[in-house]
Scaffold this active site. Structure first.
Site, short mmCIF file in Angstrom:
data_model
loop_
_atom_site.label_atom_id
_atom_site.label_comp_id
_atom_site.label_asym_id
_atom_site.label_seq_id
_atom_site.Cartn_x
_atom_site.Cartn_y
_atom_site.Cartn_z
N ASP A 107 0.81 -1.23 0.00
CA ASP A 107 0.00 0.00 0.00
C ASP A 107 0.84 1.27 0.00
OD1 ASP A 107 -2.21 -1.69 0.14
OD2 ASP A 107 -2.19 -1.68 2.32
N LYS A 133 1.89 2.11 -5.14
CA LYS A 133 2.43 1.52 -6.38
C LYS A 133 1.48 1.78 -7.55
CE LYS A 133 2.39 -2.45 -4.33
NZ LYS A 133 2.05 -2.00 -2.97
N GLY A 184 -4.64 -4.16 -3.77
CA GLY A 184 -5.58 -3.09 -4.11
C GLY A 184 -4.75 -1.87 -4.45
N HIS A 185 -4.75 -1.48 -5.71
CA HIS A 185 -3.90 -0.38 -6.19
C HIS A 185 -4.79 0.78 -6.61
CE1 HIS A 185 -0.32 -3.27 -7.15
NE2 HIS A 185 -0.77 -3.38 -5.92
N THR A 186 -4.64 1.91 -5.93
CA THR A 186 -5.55 3.04 -6.15
C THR A 186 -4.94 4.07 -7.11
OG1 THR A 186 -6.08 2.78 -3.82
CG2 THR A 186 -7.00 4.71 -4.91
N GLN A 222 1.92 -5.99 -3.37
CA GLN A 222 2.46 -6.12 -2.00
C GLN A 222 3.73 -5.27 -1.81
OE1 GLN A 222 1.43 -9.55 -3.49
NE2 GLN A 222 -0.49 -8.67 -2.84
N THR A 239 -8.46 -3.23 -0.26
CA THR A 239 -9.13 -4.48 -0.58
C THR A 239 -10.08 -4.91 0.52
OG1 THR A 239 -7.29 -5.19 -1.96
CG2 THR A 239 -8.69 -6.94 -1.10
N GLY A 278 -10.72 -2.99 3.59
CA GLY A 278 -11.27 -1.92 4.41
C GLY A 278 -10.73 -1.91 5.84
N ARG A 318 -5.33 0.33 8.76
CA ARG A 318 -3.91 -0.07 8.69
C ARG A 318 -3.21 0.34 9.97
NH1 ARG A 318 -3.66 2.53 2.81
NH2 ARG A 318 -4.62 0.84 1.62
P1 GDP Z 1 -0.72 0.38 -3.53
O1 GDP Z 1 -1.32 -0.90 -3.08
O2 GDP Z 1 0.76 0.44 -3.31
O3 GDP Z 1 -1.06 0.74 -4.95
O4 GDP Z 1 -1.33 1.53 -2.60
P2 GDP Z 1 -2.89 1.68 -2.16
O5 GDP Z 1 -3.64 2.23 -3.31
O6 GDP Z 1 -3.40 0.45 -1.53
O7 GDP Z 1 -2.75 2.72 -0.98
C1 GDP Z 1 -2.18 3.97 -1.18
C2 GDP Z 1 -3.21 5.04 -0.75
O8 GDP Z 1 -2.58 6.28 -0.65
C3 GDP Z 1 -4.34 5.22 -1.75
O9 GDP Z 1 -5.50 5.60 -1.07
C4 GDP Z 1 -3.83 6.36 -2.61
O10 GDP Z 1 -4.89 7.10 -3.23
C5 GDP Z 1 -3.12 7.20 -1.60
N1 GDP Z 1 -1.97 7.96 -2.08
C6 GDP Z 1 -1.02 7.62 -2.96
N2 GDP Z 1 -0.04 8.55 -3.02
C7 GDP Z 1 -0.40 9.50 -2.13
C8 GDP Z 1 0.21 10.72 -1.70
O11 GDP Z 1 1.30 11.09 -2.11
N3 GDP Z 1 -0.46 11.42 -0.73
C9 GDP Z 1 -1.67 11.02 -0.22
N4 GDP Z 1 -2.24 11.77 0.72
N5 GDP Z 1 -2.25 9.89 -0.61
C10 GDP Z 1 -1.63 9.15 -1.54
P1 IMO Z 2 -0.92 -4.17 -2.27
O1 IMO Z 2 -0.51 -4.71 -3.60
C1 IMO Z 2 -0.91 -4.62 2.07
C2 IMO Z 2 -0.87 -8.72 3.60
C3 IMO Z 2 -2.10 -9.18 4.34
C4 IMO Z 2 -1.48 -10.15 5.33
C5 IMO Z 2 -0.38 -10.81 4.49
C6 IMO Z 2 -0.78 -12.14 3.88
O2 IMO Z 2 -2.22 -3.44 -2.30
O3 IMO Z 2 0.18 -3.39 -1.64
P2 IMO Z 2 -2.34 -12.77 1.83
O4 IMO Z 2 -3.80 -12.49 1.58
O5 IMO Z 2 -1.44 -12.21 0.79
O6 IMO Z 2 -2.05 -14.22 2.09
O7 IMO Z 2 -2.02 -12.02 3.22
O8 IMO Z 2 -0.07 -9.89 3.46
N1 IMO Z 2 -1.11 -8.20 2.24
C7 IMO Z 2 -1.08 -6.90 1.92
N2 IMO Z 2 -0.91 -5.81 2.71
N3 IMO Z 2 -1.04 -4.49 0.73
C8 IMO Z 2 -1.20 -5.57 -0.07
O9 IMO Z 2 -1.21 -5.49 -1.41
C9 IMO Z 2 -1.26 -6.84 0.53
N4 IMO Z 2 -1.42 -8.10 0.06
C10 IMO Z 2 -1.31 -8.91 1.11
O10 IMO Z 2 -2.75 -8.10 4.99
O11 IMO Z 2 -0.85 -9.45 6.36
MG MG Z 3 -2.85 -1.57 -1.80
#
Ligand code: GDP
Ligand code: IMO
Ligand code: MG
Length: 433
Positions: free
Chosen positions: A13, A16, A40-42, A223, A299, A301, A304
């Site tokens: 998270d 990416k 879950g990539h936002t 991840q 993914t 909710g 964190r």
């Molecule tokens: P990923 O799994 O690495 O793609 O990251 P996620 O999407 O799960 O979580 C990153 C969160 O931070 C999302 O809600 C993004 O919209 C938000 N985000 C990404 N870059 C920034 C930033 O520079 N500042 C803020 N405030 N939010 C960000």
């Molecule tokens: P993105 O790509 C954050 C964590 C789970 C758990 C561990 C194992 O959005 O960054 P799993 O379901 O993979 O067997 O769970 O890994 N986990 C993540 N945490 N971001 C993710 O993906 C994750 N994918 C798995 O919360 O601790």
């Molecule tokens: Mg994510």
């Protein structure tokens, strides 16, 4: 043109999705390497918020082909729903491809994920319950069903019936659960297979052809490297290798074809699920970071866990992955802190260490050595260039660069596509310029 890997430097998270979307503006191909619907990539654009689970985060760039790579485990229901949602929102999926070597998450995998978590009791991993662990376990045990298998009914039925027979023994005899119905599962797979057939390709050939043609190829990891099955906080990890080396293997890119390894780090730390997190904050500061960073799982909710930047863990990742550049995201979340802490070492058993103990019980005992940095107490969200960032924010960036041993080339100052500051003008992604 050689490949660029985009990987998470912490526990996932890190942003990416946003980074991949930004760099994809200058790329012709994005291949998602690993993980499945646990990710879950936002991406936030003028058209709204997009949450990608399986479709590569380059898909909003109209000139970019997006490949679900061989190392991904595909939950077919999630993929089809994600594709349908994208089409409704006007995204063209003609450019989507799915590797025939990718494994399928079968209906028994999420069931086993939940049962195994229950069996772990107090030692639960806190998985996303999406079946990823059991699907990867079957892959390595050579019991997996691949996307290619969905393309041929007779062979699929033969392989599936053997697996269902085995899984039903486990479900009924070990866990006292009802057995699964072969016909229902088979029909579902055939139907999904027919729907996805037009997208299925030999992905490694596509990726290699793109590299041969001099195209810009991005490899998008899911991840983060602290969740890596080898060098993460085992056993509190995911079941794939979200690392530069793992990305090569999963995407069909040779190590010698990689030019850039871009690691994405948050300006602080977060983690979802169980396992050691040395800088975790249980106080109001942690809560402020959670609220300002909207730190709730994309993914699941789940809230964190939050903490200060852990430079010991971050350096471990930077070194093992040969990180060439860093994108530091969510810097704006720290805008309101008068003082910011960075963990520069761990205390363990009366001594100080600067590495990660392999034993999870020892890692759970370490306490962070925190080094204070002055905050900047002003909003960075409108910053678009180096000169727009306050001196104290640039100093914080400089400290992290020194601790990690790689340049920070991009800084995130908000969730939207435009809220990205390039610290190296030659690398300004098109959306951010
Ligand atoms: P990923 O799994 O690495 O793609 O990251 P996620 O999407 O799960 O979580 C990153 C969160 O931070 C999302 O809600 C993004 O919209 C938000 N985000 C990404 N870059 C920034 C930033 O520079 N500042 C803020 N405030 N939010 C960000
Ligand atoms: P993105 O790509 C954050 C964590 C789970 C758990 C561990 C194992 O959005 O960054 P799993 O379901 O993979 O067997 O769970 O890994 N986990 C993540 N945490 N971001 C993710 O993906 C994750 N994918 C798995 O919360 O601790
Ligand atoms: Mg994510």
């Amino acid at each position: 043109m050689p490949a660029t890997i985009i990987m998470g430097g912490q526990w996932g998270d890190e942003g990416k999705g946003k980074l991949t979307d930004a760099l994809a503006a200058d790329a012709q191909l994005v291949v998602r390497a690993n993980g499945g619907s646990n990710a879950g990539h936002t991406i936030e654009t003028d058209a709204g918020v997009f949450k990608m689970h399986l479709v590569p985060s380059g898909i909003l760039n109209p000139d970019c082909t997006c490949v679900i790579g061989s190392g991904v485990v595909v939950d077919l229901d999630t993929l089809v729903k994600e594709m349908d949602d994208l089409v409704v929102r006007g995204v063209d999926l003609q450019r989507l491809r799915i590797s025939e070597r990718a494994h399928v998450v079968l209906p028994y995998h999420p069931i086993l994920d939940r049962l195994e978590e229950t069996q772990r009791a107090d030692d639960e991993i806190g998985t996303t319950l999406r079946g990823n662990g059991p699907a990867y376990a079957d892959k390595v045990a050579r019991k997996g069903i691949r996307i290619a298998d969905l393309m041929d009914g007779a062979s699929l039925r033969r392989k599936l019936s053997r697996q269902i027979e085995l899984k039903n023994q486990i479900l009924t005899k070990v866990y006292g659960q009802p057995p699964l119905d072969l016909d229902v599962i088979y029909d579902g797979l055939v139907s999904h297979g027919n729907r996805l057939r037009e997208y299925v390709v030999p992905a490694e050939v596509l990726v290699q052809n793109a590299l041969d043609d001099g195209q810009e190829v991005l490899v998008e990891c899911a991840q983060g490297a602290m969740l890596d099955v080898d060098y993460g906080t085992y056993p509190y990890v995911t079941s794939s290798s979200p690392t530069a080396a793992g990305a090569c293997q999963a995407a069909g890119v040779a190590p010698t074809q990689v030019r850039r390894v871009v690691a994405v780090y948050k300006a602080y730390s977060t983690r979802v699920g169980s396992g050691p997190m040395p800088t975790e904050l249980h106080d109001e500061v942690g809560q402020t970071i959670r609220e300002r960073g909207r730190e709730y799982g994309t993914t699941t909710g789940r809230p964190r866990r939050t903490g200060w930047f852990d430079a010991v863990a971050a350096r471990h990742v930077a070194r093992l992955n040969g990180v060439t550049e860093i994108a530091l995201t969510l810097l704006d979340v720290l805008d309101t802190f008068a003082e910011i802490q960075v963990c520069t070492a761990y205390r363990l058993n009366g001594g100080t260490i600067d590495y990660l103990p392999a034993r999870d019980d020892l890692l759970a005992q370490v306490t962070p050595v925190l080094t204070p940095q002055p905050g900047w107490l002003s909003s960075t969200t409108a910053a678009r260039g180096h000169g727009d960032l306050p001196d104290a924010a640039l100093a914080y960036v400089g400290i992290l660069e020194q601790l990690l041993g790689a340049p920070i080339t991009l800084v995130g100052v908000g969730p939207s596509r435009q809220q990205l500051v390039s610290l190296r003008p030659e690398h300004v992604p098109a959306h951010a310029s």
